[in-house]
Every structure is written in structure tokens, then in C-alpha cells.
Design a protein around this motif. Structure first.
Motif, PDB file in Angstrom:
ATOM      1  N   ILE A   1      10.426  20.394  -2.853  1.00 36.24           N
ATOM      2  CA  ILE A   1       9.414  19.463  -2.108  1.00 36.24           C
ATOM      3  C   ILE A   1       9.917  19.230  -0.593  1.00 36.24           C
ATOM      4  CG2 ILE A   1       8.586  17.197  -1.750  1.00 36.24           C
ATOM      5  CD1 ILE A   1       7.900  18.369  -4.317  1.00 36.24           C
ATOM      6  N   THR A   2       8.886  19.742   0.265  1.00 35.79           N
ATOM      7  CA  THR A   2       9.401  19.930   1.717  1.00 35.79           C
ATOM      8  C   THR A   2       8.657  18.661   2.707  1.00 35.79           C
ATOM      9  OG1 THR A   2       7.565  21.269   2.150  1.00 35.79           O
ATOM     10  CG2 THR A   2       9.880  22.280   1.722  1.00 35.79           C
ATOM     11  N   VAL A   3       7.901  17.937   1.960  1.00 37.22           N
ATOM     12  CA  VAL A   3       6.874  17.106   2.566  1.00 37.22           C
ATOM     13  C   VAL A   3       7.688  15.689   2.898  1.00 37.22           C
ATOM     14  CG1 VAL A   3       5.117  15.308   2.279  1.00 37.22           C
ATOM     15  CG2 VAL A   3       4.959  17.684   1.490  1.00 37.22           C
ATOM     16  N   LYS A   4       7.496  15.367   4.308  1.00 33.54           N
ATOM     17  CA  LYS A   4       8.139  14.173   4.861  1.00 33.54           C
ATOM     18  C   LYS A   4       7.279  13.049   5.150  1.00 33.54           C
ATOM     19  CE  LYS A   4      12.782  16.492   5.913  1.00 33.54           C
ATOM     20  NZ  LYS A   4      13.974  16.410   6.779  1.00 33.54           N
ATOM     21  N   PHE A   5       7.282  11.885   4.935  1.00 37.80           N
ATOM     22  CA  PHE A   5       6.692  10.626   5.307  1.00 37.80           C
ATOM     23  C   PHE A   5       7.277   9.941   6.367  1.00 37.80           C
ATOM     24  CE2 PHE A   5       5.104  11.759   1.090  1.00 37.80           C
ATOM     25  CZ  PHE A   5       3.729  12.131   1.425  1.00 37.80           C
ATOM     26  N   ARG A   6       6.716   9.411   7.368  1.00 37.98           N
ATOM     27  CA  ARG A   6       7.088   8.191   8.259  1.00 37.98           C
ATOM     28  C   ARG A   6       7.300   7.004   7.425  1.00 37.98           C
ATOM     29  NH1 ARG A   6       4.234   9.858  13.904  1.00 37.98           N
ATOM     30  NH2 ARG A   6       5.081  12.136  14.321  1.00 37.98           N
ATOM     31  N   PRO A   7       8.287   6.408   7.859  1.00 38.05           N
ATOM     32  CA  PRO A   7       8.381   4.938   7.122  1.00 38.05           C
ATOM     33  C   PRO A   7       7.778   3.796   7.736  1.00 38.05           C
ATOM     34  CG  PRO A   7      10.205   5.388   8.509  1.00 38.05           C
ATOM     35  CD  PRO A   7       9.377   6.614   8.720  1.00 38.05           C
ATOM     36  N   ILE A   8       6.784   3.912   8.838  1.00 37.08           N
ATOM     37  CA  ILE A   8       6.020   2.966   9.201  1.00 37.08           C
ATOM     38  C   ILE A   8       5.025   2.392   8.355  1.00 37.08           C
ATOM     39  CG2 ILE A   8       4.474   4.590  10.496  1.00 37.08           C
ATOM     40  CD1 ILE A   8       5.762   0.998  11.978  1.00 37.08           C
ATOM     41  N   LEU A   9       4.408   2.985   7.748  1.00 40.14           N
ATOM     42  CA  LEU A   9       3.255   2.751   6.820  1.00 40.14           C
ATOM     43  C   LEU A   9       3.880   1.978   5.771  1.00 40.14           C
ATOM     44  CD1 LEU A   9       0.298   2.832   6.058  1.00 40.14           C
ATOM     45  CD2 LEU A   9       0.747   4.894   4.485  1.00 40.14           C
ATOM     46  N   PRO A  10       4.635   2.302   4.809  1.00 42.19           N
ATOM     47  CA  PRO A  10       5.179   1.419   3.774  1.00 42.19           C
ATOM     48  C   PRO A  10       5.787   0.120   4.525  1.00 42.19           C
ATOM     49  CG  PRO A  10       6.618   3.435   3.850  1.00 42.19           C
ATOM     50  CD  PRO A  10       5.282   3.528   4.927  1.00 42.19           C
ATOM     51  N   LEU A  11       6.566   0.151   5.283  1.00 41.95           N
ATOM     52  CA  LEU A  11       7.032  -0.792   6.050  1.00 41.95           C
ATOM     53  C   LEU A  11       6.220  -1.857   6.458  1.00 41.95           C
ATOM     54  CD1 LEU A  11      10.112  -1.877   6.671  1.00 41.95           C
ATOM     55  CD2 LEU A  11       9.949  -0.831   9.097  1.00 41.95           C
ATOM     56  N   THR A  12       5.074  -1.701   7.039  1.00 39.28           N
ATOM     57  CA  THR A  12       4.168  -2.623   7.542  1.00 39.28           C
ATOM     58  C   THR A  12       3.553  -3.017   6.509  1.00 39.28           C
ATOM     59  OG1 THR A  12       3.672  -1.113   9.456  1.00 39.28           O
ATOM     60  CG2 THR A  12       2.234  -2.713   8.977  1.00 39.28           C
ATOM     61  N   CYS A  13       3.323  -2.223   5.293  1.00 35.96           N
ATOM     62  CA  CYS A  13       2.567  -2.996   4.159  1.00 35.96           C
ATOM     63  C   CYS A  13       3.345  -4.034   3.535  1.00 35.96           C
ATOM     64  CB  CYS A  13       2.390  -1.876   3.413  1.00 35.96           C
ATOM     65  SG  CYS A  13       1.372  -2.642   1.608  1.00 35.96           S
ATOM     66  N   TYR A  14       4.671  -3.639   3.484  1.00 37.35           N
ATOM     67  CA  TYR A  14       5.844  -4.322   2.830  1.00 37.35           C
ATOM     68  C   TYR A  14       5.957  -5.893   3.319  1.00 37.35           C
ATOM     69  CZ  TYR A  14       8.616  -2.546  -1.418  1.00 37.35           C
ATOM     70  OH  TYR A  14       8.755  -2.565  -2.466  1.00 37.35           O
ATOM     71  N   LEU A  15       6.066  -5.558   4.838  1.00 41.98           N
ATOM     72  CA  LEU A  15       6.283  -6.786   5.650  1.00 41.98           C
ATOM     73  C   LEU A  15       4.919  -7.763   5.596  1.00 41.98           C
ATOM     74  CD1 LEU A  15       7.939  -5.502   8.745  1.00 41.98           C
ATOM     75  CD2 LEU A  15       8.900  -6.829   6.949  1.00 41.98           C
ATOM     76  N   ALA A  16       3.713  -7.104   5.446  1.00 47.00           N
ATOM     77  CA  ALA A  16       2.507  -8.029   5.404  1.00 47.00           C
ATOM     78  C   ALA A  16       2.475  -8.754   4.138  1.00 47.00           C
ATOM     79  CB  ALA A  16       1.134  -7.056   5.578  1.00 47.00           C
ATOM     80  N   ILE A  17       2.835  -8.193   3.028  1.00 49.51           N
ATOM     81  CA  ILE A  17       2.876  -8.787   1.696  1.00 49.51           C
ATOM     82  C   ILE A  17       3.781  -9.853   1.737  1.00 49.51           C
ATOM     83  CG2 ILE A  17       3.036  -8.422  -0.823  1.00 49.51           C
ATOM     84  CD1 ILE A  17       1.549  -5.841  -0.337  1.00 49.51           C
ATOM     85  N   ALA A  18       5.066  -9.376   2.495  1.00 48.23           N
ATOM     86  CA  ALA A  18       6.237 -10.470   2.498  1.00 48.23           C
ATOM     87  C   ALA A  18       5.890 -11.851   2.999  1.00 48.23           C
ATOM     88  CB  ALA A  18       7.369  -9.846   3.316  1.00 48.23           C
ATOM     89  N   ALA A  19       4.944 -11.441   4.178  1.00 46.23           N
ATOM     90  CA  ALA A  19       4.379 -12.842   4.880  1.00 46.23           C
ATOM     91  C   ALA A  19       3.749 -13.714   3.783  1.00 46.23           C
ATOM     92  CB  ALA A  19       3.463 -12.457   5.955  1.00 46.23           C
ATOM     93  N   ILE A  20       2.881 -13.028   2.976  1.00 42.55           N
ATOM     94  CA  ILE A  20       1.998 -13.677   2.091  1.00 42.55           C
ATOM     95  C   ILE A  20       3.000 -14.492   1.140  1.00 42.55           C
ATOM     96  CG2 ILE A  20       0.413 -13.707   0.046  1.00 42.55           C
ATOM     97  CD1 ILE A  20      -0.561 -11.037   1.286  1.00 42.55           C
ATOM     98  N   PHE A  21       4.219 -13.892   0.552  1.00 44.00           N
ATOM     99  CA  PHE A  21       5.019 -14.339  -0.150  1.00 44.00           C
ATOM    100  C   PHE A  21       5.708 -15.521   0.399  1.00 44.00           C
ATOM    101  CE2 PHE A  21       9.705 -14.316  -0.468  1.00 44.00           C
ATOM    102  CZ  PHE A  21       9.740 -14.839  -1.719  1.00 44.00           C
ATOM    103  N   LEU A  22       6.220 -15.241   1.763  1.00 46.74           N
ATOM    104  CA  LEU A  22       6.876 -16.559   2.234  1.00 46.74           C
ATOM    105  C   LEU A  22       5.927 -17.846   2.461  1.00 46.74           C
ATOM    106  CD1 LEU A  22       8.724 -14.516   5.094  1.00 46.74           C
ATOM    107  CD2 LEU A  22       9.808 -15.747   3.215  1.00 46.74           C
ATOM    108  N   SER A  23       4.624 -17.544   2.632  1.00 44.88           N
ATOM    109  CA  SER A  23       3.628 -18.576   2.841  1.00 44.88           C
ATOM    110  C   SER A  23       3.503 -19.396   1.297  1.00 44.88           C
ATOM    111  CB  SER A  23       2.378 -18.271   3.314  1.00 44.88           C
ATOM    112  OG  SER A  23       1.767 -17.260   2.327  1.00 44.88           O
ATOM    113  N   ALA A  24       3.435 -18.525   0.445  1.00 45.24           N
ATOM    114  CA  ALA A  24       3.283 -18.943  -0.856  1.00 45.24           C
ATOM    115  C   ALA A  24       4.430 -19.737  -1.208  1.00 45.24           C
ATOM    116  CB  ALA A  24       3.134 -17.726  -1.864  1.00 45.24           C
ATOM    117  N   GLY A  25       5.659 -19.180  -0.859  1.00 45.55           N
ATOM    118  CA  GLY A  25       6.919 -19.931  -1.244  1.00 45.55           C
ATOM    119  C   GLY A  25       7.010 -21.101  -0.881  1.00 45.55           C
ATOM    120  N   THR A  26       6.269 -21.514   0.358  1.00 45.14           N
ATOM    121  CA  THR A  26       6.613 -22.890   1.062  1.00 45.14           C
ATOM    122  C   THR A  26       5.641 -23.838   0.429  1.00 45.14           C
ATOM    123  OG1 THR A  26       4.692 -22.457   2.658  1.00 45.14           O
ATOM    124  CG2 THR A  26       6.971 -22.165   3.326  1.00 45.14           C
TER     125      THR A  26
END
Length: 529
Positions: free
Chosen positions: A138-163
Motif C-alpha cells: 500500500i503506497t497511498v497516504k492520507f493527510r490527517p486534517i480530515l479525520p482530525l477535523t471530524c473527530y474534534l467536531a464530534i468531540a465538541a458534541i460530546f463535551l456539550s452533552a457531558g455538561t
């Protein structure tokens, strides 16, 4: 004609992305259905976090840094271990299983090694295979920006639900990690929940006396004639394997004789545990903890403390295989450590527990005693739960049946010691939960892990078979939730009848995923054809 290199790379990347989306969709669907019903919005969230996890693993494995490759390989192994568990047991890992990982003693941890290997060895082999393929082909490489953005967006939902979650002073970490686990069920949620469970065990370290009685308890207690109340708690004991209940092989001839009605005993039919795991069922037997909440475990006196209040000396005696070490077995250890005497055998088999009991009864002249005896019973591996005498008695029996036969001998040895040192006694034998034979317990499906024996004998005519039957629910079953009320009566306490009837006829059980359901509903869903 060959495609240009950049087009070929993009085609390969697209194929990999489609594969990751497909695999993520399968896992997301399983996670969502595990909650009981399909919700499309929840499916999309799980699909997103799981897809990002696949991308992160890919990025890390293809990293030029050894540390990144190591982390990626570790996450991949953990993910494949969860998949292996799903294939082996037919369900996702529950909160109850994760709780038990951090709340176990050394023996139990090693006893489950074979099962752990059945899950992790295939995962390790596949991990090595995938790592080889990715490094070589496998030679394909991906940039981390897409999964990182998605993870952080859902983490924001998690933090608001946690409050929005009210903090429980006893399990604050676990409540918040539970929300995290809902959004990130693959690897991250389970690792976070394990960490939170480990951090939460310190709430079980307090051994100071609780002053408040449960609202159901009527004070003051009476002074009864019984000088000895004994609860023998079996382990992983399935009632349908007891000859005393009709099993064709003579697995329990001695208990059938001891608890026979001619002796004033009772062999109670249709009894079930309140949970399928020891850490949950024992606290609901020995405290006023209920499937909906652990609050009463911390806020109300346990049965141990109630016994001490009414001048009973209390003993917690157990097989060394049920040893309570540090914060291990923390939840029921919280109750055990309140006992006047906490001791364990130093020999392999349950039949030797009677020797420990005799040692205390022989030297201790306390007028009233409450004794809790915890057997190793039929916990896996079954081959550790019996000896040569059991094999000779039942030469053609399978291992599980031999453990039941050994329990029969252990209960008889305990009964003989009690009769030797006391003439006024009450004995209960039951089990913390049942067992799906050759598979285990603590699973979200399978009625056998709840079906248990319940046997009773008393020299006090006030406490007869009808006394036990009075705790039976209108659905026809005697629940493990009634143990606390039965023991309260045996120790001289009256119970508010309105509260008792309400609890008795609200017969529910706690599942490993922390859901409580009506027992009859679970029975109907899991009834064997």
C-alpha cells in the motif's frame, strides 16, 4: 495503456476510502443495533468516528516515525480484538465486561487467560498480516486534517452533552466516559471507559460505617433466637444442572438431602439472579443497591452493617480464588471490608472452606454471628473447580457438572460444621448468577446466566418455606433482589410492606450494558426453543 501515476494513486485512494467506509458502516450498524433499535442520526455519528479511526490507523501505519507506526499498530490490534470478541461472543463488549477487567483479582485474571487468548491471538495474527500488506503493497497516504477535523467536531458534541449530565459524586468519571463511548465506540471509547473505571475504584476504599438505614427498614430491630445466620453464595451456578432440581445426573445428592422438606428445608423453584456478573449481583444481595442506581450502596447501611447494629458478629469467609486485593473486586469488596472478620482459605478447592469456618466457630464465642461464605463454585476454567473425588463419583460427566458436584460436597461440609457448633441457625444457599455452560456469563443474551438455585433451612419455625415464598413476585419468580429483604428479616428487622411489595412486583434485572429490563421480558426474548 497505463493510467497516469497521479490518477492511479487517486484511484487507489478512492478504493481504500470506499473499503474503510464499508467496514465502518458494518461496525456502526452493529454498534447502533446493540442499543436495541436503529437510529439514523446516531448511525451517522458512529460511522463518522469509526471511519476516522480507520483513517488514523492508516496514517499512523504509513508514518515515517517509528512511534507513529507503533501507536497505529496498537490501535489496529485493539480494534481487531474488539472485532474478534464480537465474532466469538456474538455481541459487542459491554460496560459490565470492561468494569470487570479493572475489578478482578490476580487469580480470576489468570483463570480467564484462555478466553482472552481466544480473542487476542486471532487479532494479533491479522494485525501482523495487515501491517505486512500495508508496508509492502500500500503506497497511498492520507493527510490527517480530515479525520482530525471530524473527530474534534464530534468531540465538541460530546463535551456539550457531558455538561448536561448531572455529576454523580461516586461515578463521575464513568458517567462522562460512558457518553464518550457512545460517540466513539471503537477503541477510543472502550479505552477511555477502562481508564475511568480504574480511576473510579477509589470510591470503594472507604470503610467507615454508614449511619443511615434504607427507608424500607423499620427500627428498632428485634432480638431473635437464631444465633447463627449463614449465606452461602455459589458462583456461576446454573440451576438446571442440579439433580435436586431434576437434572438426570446425580450432581447434588447431598444438598437434596440437606434441604429436603422432611428436614424442614426448602428447595425453591424459579429463582433468578439480579445480574449476570458477580460485581453487580452481590452488592444487590447484600446492600440496598438496585439495577437503576448504586447510590444506596454508599448512602444506606449494608446487610453487614445492619447485622453489626443488631449485635451480630460478622464474617466474610471465601475461597482464596475469591480473594479481595486492594481495589480489586472493588464493588462488593466495599461491603466485604465492613465485616468484623475478612478471611480466605489457603487451599485450592471449596470443600476446604468448611475448615476455615470451623476454625472461627471453634474459637469464637460471640453469641450471635452472621456469616457470608463465598465459593469459587463453577467459574471458568471448570477444570479447576473439582477434584479426583468428583471425577470418581461422576466418571462420565462433563467438567461443568463436576464443579456442581464439588459444590454439593462443599455445602455438605459447611452444613456439618454448622450443626457441630450450633443448634439455632438459618442457612441460605444460592448463587450470584448462572452460567451459559462452556461460554460464560456477563453477556447481553442468554437466560441461563440468570437461572440459579435457592435453598433454605432454619431451626426457627418462624422462618419456613412459606416465609421464603412470601418474597416471590406475582410473575412467579423469586428474584435475587429479594435477598437483602430476606436477610433483613432473618437478622431481626421488619420491612415496610408497601416498599417490599413495590420492589417484589417490579422484577427487573441488570444487564452488562447497564440497562435494566423486566425479567419476564428478557425471559421471553431469550427463551430456548
Amino acid at each position: 495503456m497505463k493510467l497516469p501515476q497521479f490518477i492511479q494513486r487517486r484511484s487507489n485512494a478512492l478504493i481504500l476510502l470506499l473499503i474503510y467506509i464499508f467496514l465502518s458502516s458494518i461496525l456502526a450498524y452493529i454498534y447502533v443495533i446493540d442499543d436495541g433499535y436503529f437510529r439514523f442520526s446516531y448511525f451517522l455519528i458512529i460511522l463518522s468516528t469509526t471511519f476516522c479511526l480507520f483513517l488514523f490507523v492508516h496514517i499512523l501505519i504509513k508514518s515515517r516515525h517509528h512511534f507513529g507506526v507503533f501507536i497505529g499498530t496498537l490501535v489496529l490490534f485493539l480494534l481487531l480484538s474488539e472485532v474478534s470478541y464480537l465474532i466469538y461472543f456474538g455481541e459487542v463488549i459491554s460496560e459490565g465486561v470492561l468494569n470487570s477487567i479493572t475489578e478482578t483479582n490476580t487469580y480470576e485474571a489468570f483463570s480467564m487467560l484462555k478466553l482472552v487468548l481466544c480473542v487476542t491471538v486471532p487479532a494479533l495474527i491479522v494485525t501482523i498480516g495487515i501491517l505486512f500488506i500495508y508496508k509492502k503493497f500500500i503506497t497511498v497516504k492520507f493527510r490527517p486534517i480530515l479525520p482530525l477535523t471530524c473527530y474534534l467536531a464530534i468531540a465538541a458534541i460530546f463535551l456539550s452533552a457531558g455538561t448536561l449530565v448531572q455529576n454523580d459524586t461516586h461515578e463521575e468519571y464513568k458517567l462522562k466516559s460512558l457518553i464518550l463511548r457512545k460517540f466513539y465506540p471503537a477503541v477510543l471509547g472502550n479505552v477511555a471507559y477502562l481508564g475511568a473505571t480504574y480511576l473510579s475504584t477509589d470510591v470503594y476504599a472507604d470503610t467507615s460505617e454508614i449511619e443511615v438505614f434504607n427507608d424500607a427498614v423499620i427500627l428498632p430491630p428485634q432480638n431473635l433466637n437464631d444465633d447463627l445466620v449463614v449465606l452461602i453464595m455459589g458462583e456461576s451456578s446454573l440451576v438446571s444442572r442440579y439433580s435436586a432440581y431434576g437434572y438426570p445426573k446425580p450432581t447434588t445428592p447431598l444438598m437434596a438431602e440437606i434441604f429436603n422438606q422432611k428436614n424442614g428445608g426448602c428447595i425453591i423453584n424459579n429463582s433468578h439472579s439480579s445480574a449476570s456478573m458477580t460485581r453487580d449481583s452481590i452488592p444487590m444481595s447484600l446492600s440496598f443497591s438496585i439495577p437503576e442506581s448504586n447510590d444506596n450502596l454508599f448512602n444506606n447501611k449494608s446487610i453487614i452493617e445492619m447485622a453489626k447494629y443488631n449485635n451480630y458478629k460478622t464474617y466474610w469467609l471465601a475461597s482464596y480464588r475469591q480473594y479481595i486485593e486492594g481495589t480489586a473486586n472493588a464493588k462488593f469488596g466495599f461491603i466485604a471490608r465492613k465485616s468484623d472478620v475478612l478471611d480466605f482459605t489457603d487451599k485450592d478447592h471449596d470443600v476446604n472452606l468448611s475448615e476455615l469456618l470451623e476454625r472461627y466457630l471453634k474459637k469464637d464465642n460471640a453469641p450471635k454471628k452472621f456469616i457470608f461464605l463465598h465459593l469459587r463454585g463453577s467459574h471458568q476454567p471448570y477444570s479447576d473447580g473439582y477434584d479426583e473425588i468428583d471425577k470418581q463419583a461422576l466418571p462420565d460427566a462433563e467438567n461443568y457438572d463436576l464443579t456442581i458436584h464439588h459444590t454439593d460436597r462443599a455445602v455438605k461440609a459447611i452444613y456439618d460444621v454448622i450443626n457441630k457448633y450450633s443448634r439455632n441457625y438459618t442457612i441460605i444457599y444460592t448463587s450470584d448468577h448462572g452460567e451459559i455452560v462452556n461460554l460464560g456469563h456477563g453477556l447481553s443474551k442468554g437466560i441461563d446466566q440468570f437461572l440459579i438455585p435457592f435453598m433454605f433451612i432454619s431451626t426457627n419455625n418462624q422462618f419456613d418455606c412459606q416465609f421464603i415464598e412470601s418474597f416471590r413476585s406475582s410473575n412467579g419468580y423469586l428474584s435475587g433482589l429479594m435477598n437483602k429483604y430476606i436477610l433483613s428479616n432473618l437478622l431481626g428487622y421488619q420491612i415496610d410492606q408497601f416498599i417490599l411489595d413495590k420492589e417484589k412486583n417490579n422484577d427487573r434485572i441488570l444487564l452488562p450494558g447497564n440497562q435494566n429490563v423486566l425479567f419476564l421480558d428478557f425471559l421471553k426474548l431469550n427463551k430456548q426453543p
